[in-house]
Structure formats: C-alpha cells, structure tokens
Write an enzyme that holds these catalytic residues in place. Structure first.
Site: not given
Ligand code: WQD
Length: 325
Positions: A12, A33, A36, A91, A116, A140, A144
């Site tokens: 981002i 890095l 990154g 961190n 987040s 995590y 935040k």
């Molecule tokens: C999305 C959907 C899963 C993987 C996380 C963090 C959150 C934020 C964003 C930073 C859900 C489904 C996922 C897979 C699946 N991060 N899924 N199979 O859990 O909403 O949020 O990332 O700030 O803090 O918790 O995101 O992308 O992991 O999942 O079915 O292999 O996809 O169950 O419904 P999530 P995600």
C-alpha cells in the site's frame, strides 16, 4: 515541505508514494527493505533504515523539512502475530512510538497512520461504523489499536494532529501494472486466488460454505489499493488545512463473497480457479463491510473502483509478475 512515508516500499505504501508524487508533493521514503522492494518506488527518494532509529528520523525530518509523516511500516500477518506476539508488539508498537517521539522532537505537525478494520474484530453489526468499540481478536489488530491510542494521547498532550485510516480488505494493483502485491508470503484471498489460477500453488481452500450469506461463503469489503492510496492524499489535504484528528474507515461499503471473487476471476482470466471447499477458518466472521460515509464527509474521499477493477488489475499484475518483483 516534504512528506516522509515509512514503509513506502511496501504494497500500500508504494501505491501511496506514487499518488503523493502525482499530487505534487515532495516525498522521501524510509524503509528497512525487510519486506519492501526498492523497485516499487519507481525512482522515489529512499532512505534505508529503521523507524525506531531516533537519531536517523530526527535528522531526516530536520534536513528534509518534513511536516507530515504517513506511517505504513509494520508487520502485517495476523497468523504470525499470534505465534510471535512480541515481535509484533516490539516492531509495530515500539517502532511506532519511537517514530512518533522523533517526529514530535523534530517538529512534525501531522501524521497519517495505516490502521486496519481488524481493530473491530468480529463486528457486532454491519456496515461497520467508526463508533463501534474496537475489540481486537489478534495481536496484529491489538498493535494497530494501541498505536491509534498512542496517537490520540500524543495529539492531546503534544498537539500532533493525526488521521488513522482503518482499511478494509486491500487488493488489486496499479492500472499500468508497474507496481502490485508481492505475493510470496501472503495469506489473503485475492493473491491466493491469482496464484492458484496460475498453477503457482495448490487449489484455493474455500474456508466455509455454510455462512449465513447469499452463497454460504464469507463476505468482505475489498478495496482497490489505488483508492486506498488516494485516501492518504485526501487525509493529508485534510490535515494541511488545520483540521482536527480523525479516525475513519476506508472501504467501499459493498461486500463480495469468496465465490463471487472466484467466478469474477474465472471470467476475467478465462481460466478455471482450482478450489476445494473446507471448514471455516477459526476466527473468521461471516460478513464484514464498511460504512464509508465518514471518510466521504470529512475527507471528501470515496472509492472509485469495485471488485471488477480489483480483480482485473490483480490478474494483470500477477500473470505478468509470477515471481513478484
Ligand atoms: C477474505 C475472505 C476468508 C483465504 C485479513 C486480516 C485483516 C486485514 C485483511 C490487514 C474470508 C476467505 C481466505 C483462503 C478463503 N489485514 N479465504 N481461503 O480475513 O477478511 O482479513 O486481511 O489489516 O486484518 O484479518 O482477509 O483475505 O484472509 O480473507 O476462503 O485461502 O476469504 O475466509 O472470508 P480477512 P482474507
């Protein structure tokens, strides 16, 4: 006046560095890095170093006349935060407090923080509004929320004005495919779907098909990374005219289910997405999507793109950068 972007070589962060440059701002990036990529900076100014290095940060802020900081640098894996909690507290919280300390010492006036929607935990209701009391369900998310609290108190006691941006599910890549997500370590849905489609990993596991949603799979608010980047520019515009500290959601207000993401990817890529259904993942809520109206009211920001553009740009990026940068 320069904007210091920590973690500007990350996913981002790099899109934001680009948007800030396009808005005419002078930018300097501070990035260790560790995760990154310097290629993601597309030539922007980079200082390699740690946010916790007080002397480095104060010197940089003074020499470059930094008035605002946009702070991304952090670890971001929910799972890893539970297995290595102190790494995350040290961190994400320790690093951020050291950075804020140096910022205040160097006379920085404004701070934008990469928070987040994870701070809400499993939200008691959707759409999620900012007045819901945060209930972090991972280390995590807790880090935040802790940094948000630190910023609130430093605003009160030292006058540092801040905007905390609570992102929903960031995804997608730049429209010209110059920058995108390094997928080597991700556990997020969109890059996993792309990887599985390209045969670069085993089939996607769909976590749960018995949720109370329109097709039984989890529903989330996917937000295009370019929209997120523009949200940071708007947050700086907001602070630049002297407005008070603010915490707000950056989301679209619309949810997509896992199966909707799959079928749109199949249409866009022209390939089948190999997948299997498995049990729910522990801790996953059924439905999460934002109420984005506060950002619209206060920052004049709203998401321009939807799931279609997210998956289109993600597919173009991943299929042309199968091994990342
Ligand atoms: C999305 C959907 C899963 C993987 C996380 C963090 C959150 C934020 C964003 C930073 C859900 C489904 C996922 C897979 C699946 N991060 N899924 N199979 O859990 O909403 O949020 O990332 O700030 O803090 O918790 O995101 O992308 O992991 O999942 O079915 O292999 O996809 O169950 O419904 P999530 P995600």
């Amino acid at each position: 006046m320069t904007v210091l972007v920590t973690g500007g070589a990350g996913y981002i962060g790099s899109h934001t560095v680009r948007s800030l440059g396009e808005s005419g701002r002078e930018v300097v990036v501070l990035d260790s890095l560790e995760t990154g990529h310097s290629e993601a900076l597309l030539g922007a100014d980079l200082v390699v170093g740690e946010i916790a290095d007080f002397d480095l940060v104060t010197k940089l802020c003074r020499e470059r006349n930094v008035r605002s900081i946009v702070h991304f640098a952090a670890y971001k894996s929910v799972g890893e935060s539970m297995s290595h909690p102190l790494r995350y507290f040290s961190n994400n919280v320790g690093g951020s407090t050291a950075l804020i300390d140096a910022a205040v010492a160097a006379g920085v006036e404004q701070f934008v923080f990469s928070s987040s929607a994870a701070v809400y935990g499993s939200p008691a209701r959707v759409p999620v509004t900012e007045d819901l009391l945060p209930r972090p369900e991972s280390v995590y998310a807790e880090t935040k929320w802790m940094v948000e609290r630190v910023l609130s108190w430093i605003g009160e006691t030292r006058g540092l004005r801040s905007v905390c941006l609570r992102y929903f599910n960031a995804a997608g890549a730049s429209f010209d495919s110059a920058i995108g997500e390094d997928w080597s370590v991700t556990t997020n849905l969109v890059p996993i779907v792309m990887k599985a489609t390209l045969g670069k990993r085993p089939p996607l596991e769909v976590f749960g098909s018995d949720y109370p949603t329109r097709d039984g799979t989890g529903e989330r608010d996917y937000i295009h990374v370019v929209d997120l980047a523009e949200g940071h520019v708007k947050a700086l515009d907001y602070l630049d005219v002297g407005k008070p500290s603010l915490t707000c959601n950056l989301g679209t207000g619309k949810g997509s289910t896992v199966l909707e993401v799959l079928s749109a990817t199949e249409r866009i890529s022209g390939c089948g997405v190999p997948h299997v259904f498995s049990a729910r993942r522990a801790g996953d809520p059924a439905v999460v999507f934002a109420d984005p109206s506060l950002a619209e009211r206060e920052l004049g920001w709203r998401a321009r793109y939807g799931i279609e553009e997210i998956l289109q740009t993600a597919w173009t990026w991943h299929s042309t950068h199968v091994d990342g940068y």
